[in-house]
Write a protein that holds these residues in place. Structure first.
Motif, short mmCIF file in Angstrom:
data_model
loop_
_atom_site.label_atom_id
_atom_site.label_comp_id
_atom_site.label_asym_id
_atom_site.label_seq_id
_atom_site.Cartn_x
_atom_site.Cartn_y
_atom_site.Cartn_z
N VAL A 162 0.85 -1.19 0.00
CA VAL A 162 0.00 0.00 0.00
C VAL A 162 0.89 1.23 0.00
CG1 VAL A 162 -1.91 -1.14 1.19
CG2 VAL A 162 -0.17 0.04 2.54
N ASP A 163 0.35 2.33 -0.55
CA ASP A 163 1.09 3.58 -0.50
C ASP A 163 0.71 4.35 0.76
OD1 ASP A 163 -1.40 4.74 -0.98
OD2 ASP A 163 -1.02 5.02 -3.12
N ASP A 164 1.13 5.62 0.84
CA ASP A 164 0.86 6.38 2.06
C ASP A 164 -0.60 6.80 2.19
OD1 ASP A 164 1.24 7.93 -0.18
OD2 ASP A 164 1.91 9.68 0.95
N HIS A 165 -1.42 6.49 1.18
CA HIS A 165 -2.86 6.76 1.26
C HIS A 165 -3.66 5.46 1.47
CE1 HIS A 165 -2.24 10.93 0.22
NE2 HIS A 165 -1.62 10.59 -0.91
N CYS B 129 -0.38 -1.09 12.56
CA CYS B 129 0.49 -1.18 13.75
C CYS B 129 1.96 -1.15 13.34
CB CYS B 129 0.17 -2.46 14.52
SG CYS B 129 -1.44 -2.48 15.32
N THR B 130 2.28 -1.83 12.26
CA THR B 130 3.67 -1.86 11.78
C THR B 130 4.14 -0.47 11.37
OG1 THR B 130 3.65 -4.16 11.10
CG2 THR B 130 5.17 -2.72 9.95
N LEU B 131 3.31 0.25 10.62
CA LEU B 131 3.70 1.59 10.18
C LEU B 131 3.77 2.57 11.34
CD1 LEU B 131 1.65 1.85 6.86
CD2 LEU B 131 4.10 1.50 7.11
N LYS B 132 2.92 2.35 12.34
CA LYS B 132 2.93 3.24 13.50
C LYS B 132 4.14 3.00 14.39
CE LYS B 132 0.17 4.55 17.53
NZ LYS B 132 -1.11 4.30 18.28
N ASN B 133 4.47 1.71 14.62
CA ASN B 133 5.54 1.36 15.56
C ASN B 133 6.86 1.07 14.88
OD1 ASN B 133 3.58 1.46 17.63
ND2 ASN B 133 3.02 -0.68 17.26
N LEU C 88 7.85 -0.22 4.07
CA LEU C 88 8.55 0.04 2.82
C LEU C 88 9.19 1.42 2.87
CD1 LEU C 88 6.12 -1.28 0.05
CD2 LEU C 88 8.23 -2.34 0.86
N LYS C 89 10.48 1.49 2.54
CA LYS C 89 11.20 2.77 2.53
C LYS C 89 11.88 2.98 1.19
CE LYS C 89 12.13 2.60 7.53
NZ LYS C 89 13.17 2.64 8.60
N ASP C 90 12.09 4.26 0.83
CA ASP C 90 12.79 4.55 -0.41
C ASP C 90 14.30 4.57 -0.16
OD1 ASP C 90 13.37 6.92 0.85
OD2 ASP C 90 12.01 8.14 -0.37
N ALA C 91 15.06 4.95 -1.18
CA ALA C 91 16.53 4.93 -1.07
C ALA C 91 17.05 5.90 -0.02
CB ALA C 91 17.13 5.28 -2.44
N ASN C 92 16.24 6.90 0.32
CA ASN C 92 16.66 7.88 1.33
C ASN C 92 16.18 7.52 2.73
OD1 ASN C 92 17.86 9.55 -0.67
ND2 ASN C 92 15.82 10.35 -1.20
N GLY C 93 15.56 6.35 2.86
CA GLY C 93 15.09 5.93 4.18
C GLY C 93 13.75 6.50 4.57
N GLN C 94 13.04 7.12 3.61
CA GLN C 94 11.72 7.68 3.90
C GLN C 94 10.64 6.60 3.73
OE1 GLN C 94 11.10 10.92 4.96
NE2 GLN C 94 13.35 10.96 5.15
N VAL C 95 9.70 6.57 4.65
CA VAL C 95 8.60 5.60 4.57
C VAL C 95 7.69 5.96 3.41
CG1 VAL C 95 6.58 4.64 5.75
CG2 VAL C 95 8.67 5.11 7.04
N ILE C 96 7.47 5.02 2.50
CA ILE C 96 6.60 5.26 1.33
C ILE C 96 5.38 4.34 1.32
CG2 ILE C 96 8.50 6.11 -0.09
CD1 ILE C 96 8.57 3.35 -1.44
#
Length: 457
Positions: free
Chosen positions: A27-30, A73-77, A105-113
């Motif tokens: 899933v994406d951030d939406h 829960c995973t995305l929150k914690n 899931l994170k991008d190459a810069n370590g940002q959660v996507i």
């Protein structure tokens, strides 16, 4: 913000995810589904093109979606979850047991996507577990009662026989379900199963329903009408409540059973019957013969194979199984996702005498679906089906006593199924052997001299 999608994944990664047997989606951030593999399509029955872009809760209808979403829960914690059990509702409305694992899931810069989830279909595992626990199912019948198991063992041979079958049992025990099971297990299963309730029609209407009539047989008969014997040709004709038909109609029915021919009303020649006859009654036909209310020759003609269905009060260990089956059926019918019934509610069901048998239990559970606003059935949900006043005055001590009775019955039934092997019984009940000892002692369940340790289970 970068987003993962079905086409942006590396080809090798996509090939690997497509080849595994576990369902995988992202899933994406939406919270919209951005990847959906082949196994996910097979398990859910939902085509990939319909899933992509939708909210994951719209696609999966999981038992965790509303209040305990593993991926949320995973995305929150920022912590993965591994093999968490739950269920989803597939495209056909069937409840599918699964285990889920999640990751961020994170991008190459370590940002959660977004997030990823894998899920494994546990249907075969659950089926095997049920088999190991002694659950028996024939058609829509489900039981692990020794009484019913003995009956089920006879059905294959009975089904393959052309003999007439008499099913006896109280109202609501499921006589028609058993008749359908006999039909479906027979070589006639691809032919019609026709059911007639003999107690629901007066004699003149029942006669035309069974045998049909020809054009001009009576005023208003403007065309031929085939009877149930004709409609059941090559298949099975189920005559429910056979004890309600008159002596005059019993004579006509006897001729069909003896000679395999019948005459539609207004016909000038008999027609051959190729239907197998299965009859049922809640009455004592033997006593009716003695009282002159049922023909003795017809009784012996239908009493070739005699199946007796026990009332629910004699197999209360099946109540939890039946409740689970009804919950699955009503979840599909009412588009709900009720997950469980509380132990206190089960205890109340176990304490009831069930004069209406399985049909009454089914009605109580359906009533609970109407009253239940969350994902579990509690004692309050049963108040309409079992009687509001009795539940309103129920004290915690009474419920505790009922619960002890239900627990005692459950343990005793499990011991009997496992030939009093306490280790095997503990495994079936999902408790440690020492816990079983303690419960047996507190519930005054005697320790049998033959404990079954040396039996091969």
């Amino acid at each position: 913000m970068n987003k993962v999608n079905q086409t942006s994944l590396p080809t090798l990664t996509t090939d690997i995810l497509e080849s595994i047997s576990d369902g995988v989606f992202t899933v994406d951030d939406h919270w919209q589904i951005s990847f959906f593999n082949r196994a996910a399509e097979m398990i859910t029955g939902i085509p990939r093109k319909e899933a992509l872009g939708k909210l994951c809760s719209e696609v999966f209808k999981s038992s965790m979606c509303e209040s305990d979403c593993a991926l949320r829960c995973t995305l929150k914690n920022q912590s993965p979850i591994v093999n968490k059990p739950c269920f989803i509702i597939d495209v056909n409305g069937e409840r599918i047991p699964i285990s889920v694992s999640t990751a961020v899931l994170k991008d190459a810069n370590g940002q959660v996507i977004g997030g990823a989830e894998t899920f494994r279909d546990l249907s075969e595992v659950e089926a095997l577990k049920c088999a190991l626990q002694g659950r028996t199912q024939v058609g829509d019948f489900i039981s692990h009662s020794p009484i019913m198991r003995n009956l089920f063992e006879l059905l294959p041979a009975i089904a393959q026989s052309p003999s007439t079958v008499l099913i006896q049992g109280e109202t609501g025990t499921g006589k028609e379900l058993l008749a359908r099971a006999v039909h479906n297990m027979s070589s006639r299963s691809d032919k019609p199963f026709i059911a007639v309730n003999c107690g629901a029609l007066p004699d003149n209407l029942l006669e035309s329903e069974l045998f049909g009539y020809k054009k001009g047989a009576f005023t208003g008969a403007t065309q031929d009408k085939p009877g149930r014997f004709k409609l059941a040709e090559g298949g099975t004709l189920f005559l429910d409540e056979i004890g309600e038909i008159s002596l005059a109609l019993q004579v006509r029915l006897l001729r069909v059973l003896q000679e395999q021919v019948y005459e539609p009303l207004g016909a000038i020649r008999p027609e051959k019957s190729t239907a197998r006859i299965v009859v049922a009654t809640h009455r004592n036909l033997y006593q009716m013969v003695a009282d002159g209310d049922f023909r003795q020759d017809l009784y012996y003609r239908i009493h070739v194979v005699d199946l007796k269905l026990p009332p629910l009060r004699e197999r209360k260990e099946d109540i939890p199984l039946l409740v689970d089956q009804f919950i699955t059926n009503f979840n599909r019918r009412h588009h709900r996702t009720i997950q469980r019934i509380t132990p206190e509610a089960i205890a109340l069901l176990m304490a009831h005498d069930w004069p209406g048998n399985v049909r009454e239990l089914e009605n109580v559970i359906e009533s609970a679906f109407v009253l239940c606003s969350n994902d579990e059935i509690s004692p309050a949900c049963l108040k309409a089906g079992l009687g509001f006043d009795s539940l309103q005055n129920e004290s915690s001590e009474q419920i505790g006593a009922v619960r002890r009775v239900a627990e005692k019955q459950s343990i005793q039934a499990a011991l009997k199924r496992n030939h009093y092997n306490r280790a095997a019984t503990a495994d079936e009940l999902g408790i440690h052997k020492t816990t079983l000892y303690r419960k047996m002692k507190s519930l005054n369940i005697p320790f049998p001299e033959q404990n079954g340790r040396n039996r091969i289970i």
